[in-house]
Design an enzyme around this catalytic site. Sequence first.
Site, mmCIF file in Angstrom:
data_model
loop_
_atom_site.group_PDB
_atom_site.id
_atom_site.type_symbol
_atom_site.label_atom_id
_atom_site.label_comp_id
_atom_site.label_asym_id
_atom_site.label_seq_id
_atom_site.Cartn_x
_atom_site.Cartn_y
_atom_site.Cartn_z
ATOM 1 N N LYS A 1 3.963 12.314 -2.666
ATOM 2 C CA LYS A 1 4.926 11.321 -2.181
ATOM 3 C C LYS A 1 5.808 11.970 -1.120
ATOM 4 C CE LYS A 1 7.675 7.563 -4.135
ATOM 5 N NZ LYS A 1 8.151 6.952 -5.406
ATOM 6 N N ASP B 1 4.341 -4.613 -7.509
ATOM 7 C CA ASP B 1 3.717 -3.396 -6.988
ATOM 8 C C ASP B 1 4.277 -2.141 -7.640
ATOM 9 O OD1 ASP B 1 5.907 -4.480 -5.170
ATOM 10 O OD2 ASP B 1 5.853 -2.406 -4.498
ATOM 11 N N GLY C 1 0.810 -1.214 0.000
ATOM 12 C CA GLY C 1 0.000 0.000 0.000
ATOM 13 C C GLY C 1 0.839 1.259 0.000
ATOM 14 N N GLY D 1 2.598 3.595 1.500
ATOM 15 C CA GLY D 1 3.215 3.832 2.801
ATOM 16 C C GLY D 1 3.826 5.206 2.944
#
Length: 480
Positions: free
Chosen positions: A113, A252, A90, A92
């Site tokens: 980010k 991912d 996910g 993070g």
Amino acid sequence: MPTLEQLVFDNTYARLPSGFGARVAPRAFPDARLLSVNPSAMRLLGLEPEEARRPEFVEAFGGGRPLPGMEPFAMVYAGHQFGVYVPRLGDGRAILLGEVRTADGAKWDLHLKGGGPTPFSRSGDGRAVLRSSIREYLCGEAMHGLGIPTTRTLCLIGGDESVYREEVETGAMIVRMAPSHVRFGTFEYFHYTEQPEQVARLADHVIDGHFPHLSGVEGRYARFYAEVVERTARLVARWQAVGFAHGVMNTDNMSILGLTLDYGPFGFLDDFEPGFICNHSDHRGRYAFDQQPRIAMWNLACLGEALLTLMTEDEARAALATFEPTFSAQFLSLMREKLGLREAREEDRGLVGDLFSVMAEAAVDYTRFFRALGRVEEAGVMFADRVPFEAWAERYRARLVAEGSVDEERRVRMERVNPRYVLRNWMAQAAIDRARQGDSSEVVRLLSALADPFTQRPEYEEYTVAPPAWGRHLVVSCSS
């Protein structure tokens, strides 16, 4: 042109069921300041440059004060990391601020980010460091300039907050942009947690938003998967042709739209080394440059497995089987362009393969060689032992004669596809070092040079030289 407050948000992902992520509040730097803004990304949002000079710009995109319509949201996903399945990852250290709908009908995720911890931070601080933020900020635009599908970056925001990685570093943030940030690992999460209804919900969300020609069509899921296979094959072919190593091709980090996603330990080839490993954490070379096509296909197989509640195994296998021929055809087409060839001939595959063998043996600079090849004699100077190259060049000249190639016209075409400027690690590091001293001017300058990597401009010629001794073998990690 809209002001910041007039941006129109349509947060389709945040409206999905609660299991798709979590609503979060970003945490701003108390002393946040704008280090650089990307004019090209501003235009994508329909914003005038003056909007970036307002204090509200840093407040909104640095997580301080959301704009009207923003619904900050952290996305959940899983993924195979270095071949090992990790069941819950996910966002993070990233937060989806919202999805902007522009006047021309485009949709752009605004993905902050470095905005602080989320439920998926796994005890981390949710921050990004200046070093990694600059690298991603620059490389997204470098790839776009090269014509390679990629996420974009709106801005780079700095602060004085200390962040702890391998050492104490300065924190920073970027706002990443893409039509979607759904990954292969997003589908894997719902598949492996035995939520087939959510796999279907996610697939419908992506299809309706990004593959609308498949909406409501019978067999749409198998066709959707086949298109993802094709997009990924074409993307990786472009990576290989330009000499780009991603460095951490976990599932991912693979975009469902076929975009280059998550710039960490990337590297453009300097000396041509097929087995180049740009990530010092990749001890076995899983993500080496020459392994990228194989890994992309492996990742697609993982995605196919995650979609098996929506299609048959035969459909999945048939779609996956198209990867290799699609990749090979696209790569060979791109290499013909780089060599200035206009016609497709059977012997071209051997001509390209033999050139790579000669280049690898001599460890010639990948980008500089192809840029010089418009004048074959100039390219030959790059070889200490000219004999193997001249043997290949004789075949190349004969091939050009066979299709009636006109030298000057061919050189012009070759310079349109062989870049003069790529983001080498030493260049990014030089910009990072200056930014750490409070001077982000080199970041701004590089951004301008890389936006148009094919046009020779005297003010940027320092970026065409071979890497300095200190920059030849820089260590780049997953935290980079």
